[in-house]
Design an enzyme around this catalytic site. Structure first.
Site, mmCIF file in Angstrom:
data_model
loop_
_atom_site.group_PDB
_atom_site.id
_atom_site.type_symbol
_atom_site.label_atom_id
_atom_site.label_comp_id
_atom_site.label_asym_id
_atom_site.label_seq_id
_atom_site.Cartn_x
_atom_site.Cartn_y
_atom_site.Cartn_z
ATOM 1 C CE LYS A 11 72.802 -70.802 26.162
ATOM 2 N NZ LYS A 11 72.274 -70.497 27.492
ATOM 3 N N PRO A 95 62.682 -74.649 22.153
ATOM 4 C CG PRO A 95 62.275 -75.087 24.402
ATOM 5 C CD PRO A 95 62.913 -75.666 23.170
ATOM 6 N N GLY A 97 62.924 -68.373 24.517
ATOM 7 C CA GLY A 97 62.927 -67.845 25.892
ATOM 8 C C GLY A 97 63.169 -68.957 26.885
ATOM 9 C CB ALA A 98 63.887 -72.340 26.384
ATOM 10 C CG LEU A 100 67.202 -74.802 26.145
ATOM 11 C CD1 LEU A 100 66.102 -75.728 25.613
ATOM 12 C CD2 LEU A 100 68.227 -75.617 26.946
ATOM 13 N N GLY A 101 69.633 -71.105 24.048
ATOM 14 C CA GLY A 101 70.376 -70.480 22.941
ATOM 15 C C GLY A 101 69.807 -70.809 21.578
ATOM 16 N N GLY A 102 68.509 -71.022 21.480
ATOM 17 C CA GLY A 102 67.902 -71.442 20.208
ATOM 18 C C GLY A 102 68.228 -70.498 19.061
ATOM 19 N N GLY A 103 67.884 -69.223 19.208
ATOM 20 C CA GLY A 103 68.143 -68.245 18.146
ATOM 21 C C GLY A 103 69.633 -68.063 17.900
ATOM 22 C CB SER A 104 72.512 -67.797 20.246
ATOM 23 O OG SER A 104 71.938 -66.748 20.979
ATOM 24 C CG ASP A 137 74.039 -66.936 24.891
ATOM 25 O OD1 ASP A 137 74.901 -66.518 25.683
ATOM 26 O OD2 ASP A 137 72.925 -67.369 25.245
HETATM 27 O O1 C5P Z 1 73.093 -60.458 23.712
HETATM 28 P P1 C5P Z 1 71.652 -60.804 23.840
HETATM 29 O O2 C5P Z 1 70.775 -59.915 22.987
HETATM 30 O O3 C5P Z 1 71.371 -62.238 23.635
HETATM 31 O O4 C5P Z 1 71.252 -60.497 25.367
HETATM 32 C C1 C5P Z 1 69.925 -60.332 25.782
HETATM 33 C C2 C5P Z 1 69.883 -59.400 26.992
HETATM 34 O O5 C5P Z 1 70.414 -60.068 28.134
HETATM 35 C C3 C5P Z 1 70.717 -58.146 26.844
HETATM 36 O O6 C5P Z 1 69.989 -57.119 26.232
HETATM 37 C C4 C5P Z 1 71.055 -57.818 28.276
HETATM 38 O O7 C5P Z 1 69.972 -57.136 28.880
HETATM 39 C C5 C5P Z 1 71.152 -59.175 28.948
HETATM 40 N N1 C5P Z 1 72.554 -59.656 29.065
HETATM 41 C C6 C5P Z 1 73.390 -59.082 30.013
HETATM 42 N N2 C5P Z 1 74.675 -59.537 30.124
HETATM 43 C C7 C5P Z 1 75.143 -60.547 29.322
HETATM 44 C C8 C5P Z 1 74.296 -61.137 28.362
HETATM 45 C C9 C5P Z 1 72.998 -60.670 28.253
HETATM 46 O O8 C5P Z 1 72.990 -58.184 30.756
HETATM 47 N N3 C5P Z 1 76.389 -60.954 29.469
#
Ligand code: C5P
Length: 298
Positions: A11, A95, A97-98, A100-104, A137
């Site tokens: 994404k 990739p 940490g990009a 792009l929502g790869g894992g999600s 995500d």
């Molecule tokens: O939900 P996810 O594990 O992908 O989010 C990664 C990190 O990004 C969260 O632990 C949080 O620190 C931050 N985050 C946030 N607010 C959001 C989405 C993510 O602070 N709406």
């Protein structure tokens, strides 16, 4: 049972506004997601032995039960009360940490695919609950296409599809930790409450792509990770209609008006040693069609 091969799309965020901080430590977002054609590939063989077995071609990804694909499969099996299993192979192209929502995207695609293949019958609400627990995500990847995300980004409202056939994704080869970006941004936010402290998203794709796309995380990421800003600056000089960072970076996306303009920019950007992908927006219909086909094999 035979093996099915499913794309798990990436994404981008056309718009990402950070509206405030929430009591749960997350941030209140107002974002517009878009699935794009860069994808990982999931090969899934349903079994009836109750086991979930994952292999992955990426050495950096653990297949030890903690991967989002495995967690999605386990959570769905438990929630739907099925005794099926699956052998899953994940081919990583997106990739990490990009932004792009790869894992999600892998997790969302796994939920939709296994719900169909296992005939698990989990409702959209159940799938959403599992998805939202896996990551903010993930719920977007239950619908794909163009969609607005509010709350943590997990309250999804489908929008009319944006037509964008000439996209470039450019990544400087560094991983940006999302949590760190939000922590730094928070230091600059004045409101402790989940109130609107910035203007809400105004994006109406029915009128086409707006001239000004926004990402409130850019300034923070550019300060923390200068190579991301370098990519942004260079890409902006290459005649794109719009250039923005996706999610919390490190990927920059650019929207071009023609195939030739995109090809010229792609050739230029590749000379800097960055990863560059040509791709297009994937509509909700196309995104969901692959999963619907699993429920209705011909
Ligand atoms: O939900 P996810 O594990 O992908 O989010 C990664 C990190 O990004 C969260 O632990 C949080 O620190 C931050 N985050 C946030 N607010 C959001 C989405 C993510 O602070 N709406």
């Amino acid at each position: 049972m035979s093996t099915v091969v499913i794309p798990a799309y990436a994404k981008i965020n056309w718009v990402l506004r950070v509206v405030g901080r929430r009591p749960d430590g997350y941030h209140e977002l107002d974002t517009v997601f878009q699935t794009v054609s860069l994808c990982d590939v999931l090969s899934i063989t349903p079994t009836d032995d109750g086991e979930i077995r994952l292999t992955c071609d990426h050495p950096g990804l653990a297949a030890d039960g903690t991967n989002l694909v495995e967690r999605a499969a386990h959570d769905l099996r438990a929630a739907a009360g099925v005794s099926s299993g699956a052998i899953i192979h994940l081919e990583k192209k997106i990739p990490m940490g990009a932004g792009l929502g790869g894992g999600s995207g892998d997790a969302g695609a796994t939920l939709l695919a296994l719900n169909a293949l296992w005939r698990a019958g989990a409702s959209p609400e159940t799938l959403w609950t599992i998805a939202a627990r896996l990551g903010a995500d993930v719920p977007f990847f239950l619908s794909g296409g163009t969609a607005r995300g509010t709350g943590r980004g997990d309250v999804i409202e489908p929008m009319p599809d944006v037509h964008a056939p000439h996209l470039l994704l450019v990544n400087p080869g560094i991983e940006v930790p999302t949590a760190r970006v939000f922590r730094h941004l928070s230091a600059g936010l004045t409101s402790e409450k989940p109130e609107r402290i910035l203007p809400a998203c105004s994006f109406s794709p029915g009128d086409g792509l707006p001239a000004s796309l926004t990402n409130d995380l850019e300034e923070t990421v550019f300060a923390l990770f200068p190579p991301v800003e370098a990519v942004w600056r260079k890409t902006r000089a290459l005649g794109a209609r719009a250039v923005r960072m996706s999610g919390s970076g490190a990927t920059i996306f650019a929207v071009f008006d023609s195939e030739s303009a995109r090809a010229r920019a792609q050739a230029d950007l590749a000379t800097h040693g960055w990863s560059v992908w040509a791709c297009r927006a994937v509509s909700r219909k196309e995104y969901l069609a692959g999963f619907e086909a699993l429920s209705n094999p011909t």
